[in-house]
Enzyme design. Sequence first.
Site, PDB file in Angstrom:
ATOM      1  N   GLU A 161       0.827  -1.210   0.000  1.00  0.00           N
ATOM      2  CA  GLU A 161       0.000   0.000   0.000  1.00  0.00           C
ATOM      3  C   GLU A 161       0.861   1.260   0.000  1.00  0.00           C
ATOM      4  OE1 GLU A 161      -4.167  -1.483   2.054  1.00  0.00           O
ATOM      5  OE2 GLU A 161      -2.684  -0.444   3.319  1.00  0.00           O
ATOM      6  N   GLU A 318      -6.396  -7.413  -1.035  1.00  0.00           N
ATOM      7  CA  GLU A 318      -6.923  -7.358   0.330  1.00  0.00           C
ATOM      8  C   GLU A 318      -8.374  -6.902   0.315  1.00  0.00           C
ATOM      9  OE1 GLU A 318      -4.884  -4.951   3.195  1.00  0.00           O
ATOM     10  OE2 GLU A 318      -2.901  -5.494   2.451  1.00  0.00           O
TER      11      GLU A 318
END
Length: 683
Positions: A161, A318
């Site tokens: 991320e 995710e």
Amino acid sequence: MSYRPLSANWFTATRWEGRLAYGADYNPEQWSRPVWQEDVRLMNEAGVNIVSLGIFSWARIEPEPGVHDFGWLDEVMDLLHEHGIAVDLATATASPPPWLTARHPEVLPVDRQGRTLWPGGRQHWRPTSPVFRDYALRLVRVLAERYRDHPGLVAWHVSNELGCHNVYDYSEDAARAFRNWLRSRYGTVERLNEVWATDFWSQRYGDWAEILPPRWAAAFPNPTQQLDFQRFCSDALKDHFRAEREVLRSVTPSVPVTTNFMLMGNAKGMNYADWAGEVDFVSNDHYLNPGPRALDELSFSAALTGGIAGGRPWFLMEHATGAVNWRAVNKPKKPGELARDSLVHVAHGADAVCFFQWRQSRAGAEKYHSAMLPHAGEDSDTFRAVRQLGGVLEDLSTVVGSERGRARVAVLFDWESWWVSEFDSHPTCLLDYRREALDWYSALVELGMVVDVVPTDAPLERYEVVIAPVLHVVPDELSERLHRFVAGGGHLVTTYFSGTVDEHDHVRLGGYPGALRELLGIRIEEFGPLFEGESVELDDGATGTLWTDRIELTGEDVEVLASYRSGDHAGRPAITRRRWGSGSACYVSTRLGVAGLERVLGTVLDRAGVVSELPESLRGRVQPVVRQGAQRRYWFLINRTEQDVELTGLVGAELARSARAQHSDAASVLPARGVVVLESSPE
């Protein structure tokens, strides 16, 4: 955008050929060895065939500078491979270990007010730090060389991320890198002064060394400086990704490389449309945003991920089985939502469904974040739902490798318009770019349309109707493409605060909406933003909020679709449509909300000859999404309601469904929060 030529679909090169990938982040370093054995047993039981490994393990892998401990990671890699579970191996550079920041505090990021962001959380590093880059790339090379030939390795996962917590750094490293970025972009200080309009407020620069990031200032910072800093921050993180990627490619050229995007909510710092061509396959993280339009937001984000992937399959890296841990209130998902949310992503092109994380942590900041295997263990509703989803994904094996099906309507999404339209010192600070785009998407879904969400560089000619909400930044090239689209028979819809500025955030003179004024056949002298809570009525029964415009009709063949009934512009046009070439261009001058937009879209779609393929009885209750294979077409039908829906008037054989209705075994019943997939011959 372009992708490095690997196999047509990297999933087909894995040992589960012909199956959707299914798994999670796996953090075995948090658990003892006996737990690892239980993990692989339960993974096999659930149908898990891939995990992302080692994401936050730098301190374990390199406990002190240059000293590496791979024993535990070797063991886990081998154990997973023995049980048929592939590994997307992380480079472990997302968070530096304590020894690095203790020795080199100069790698720590600095916020806009000059405050250092200290260790204790995660992502405490500067994207432009040469010291951090040096340590990170050394680790990446050691990892790549150790596992280059491991049979369980199927992909590399760079960092994690990127920019989630450190996208904006205002340190001295960032200042130096920003100046270099500006020098490369503009060549001379004179050109920068011209573009930044530095004669305003006596900001004219005489030397590159005088230029700083837009730190905390006495008044509004220079808008073009803010825009360029946004671009720079996205590019700085992208450059870090490239640096790690190139090390990996030099050692393991046949192993694809990705990083997980965050196409959700307000994670707007990275221009992912610009990043997409840098990865070997697009990956995304998404967490459901609670509220009345949570499902539409999920679908919108998944559609946007598919859009920046160019319609090709992508990887859901995710999402959550239940509650997250980082909101003020974290509610679990309702029965059926785990499978429904997963299949919505598959509908929009995901060939992998993964969660954070496999086993719920018992300590640490994310111990209350849900997981595939919860604190309650395998005897739990969550794990039973996880096993059931594994079976559903098995049923969908023929979908693997199929691409986005044909949509006749697209919503344009533009990062630079998102950035600039929400800057300070504007007509209103209440504008929410993403909310407006989502409104249009929801309205189209209510009408039963299959909808794409695409960046502005996508080919427009494949669509009949293009919606461009708050398209604030319009360079000449984009303006020309929109004109050609309409002249060639396309139907464009745009809104307030569109076409206003060029790529330097300079206002296009002569009246609004600037670059689109001639195409729309209208002219606006002044904006008319509304106060919070203020509204206006339209003569078609709609209510407008946020914004109004005093529209003057200037072109031929301009039709007024609705006028203001109240407010400062009562009796004047609120929504217009102009025929141009063989197409049309429509302008909506106020925020109408989903219900109001349905009225506008009904007219536009009717005039464009675009009709939903969904039976009228299902429109608004069921969202259709299409994937297209070489021989088959897959209709994903998503129940948007809390009630069972009777499916009638549909063609195709049932391929899979998330669940059956509680009180009915009838194949024609789509349960609340359910998804059914129908398979048919291609068009």
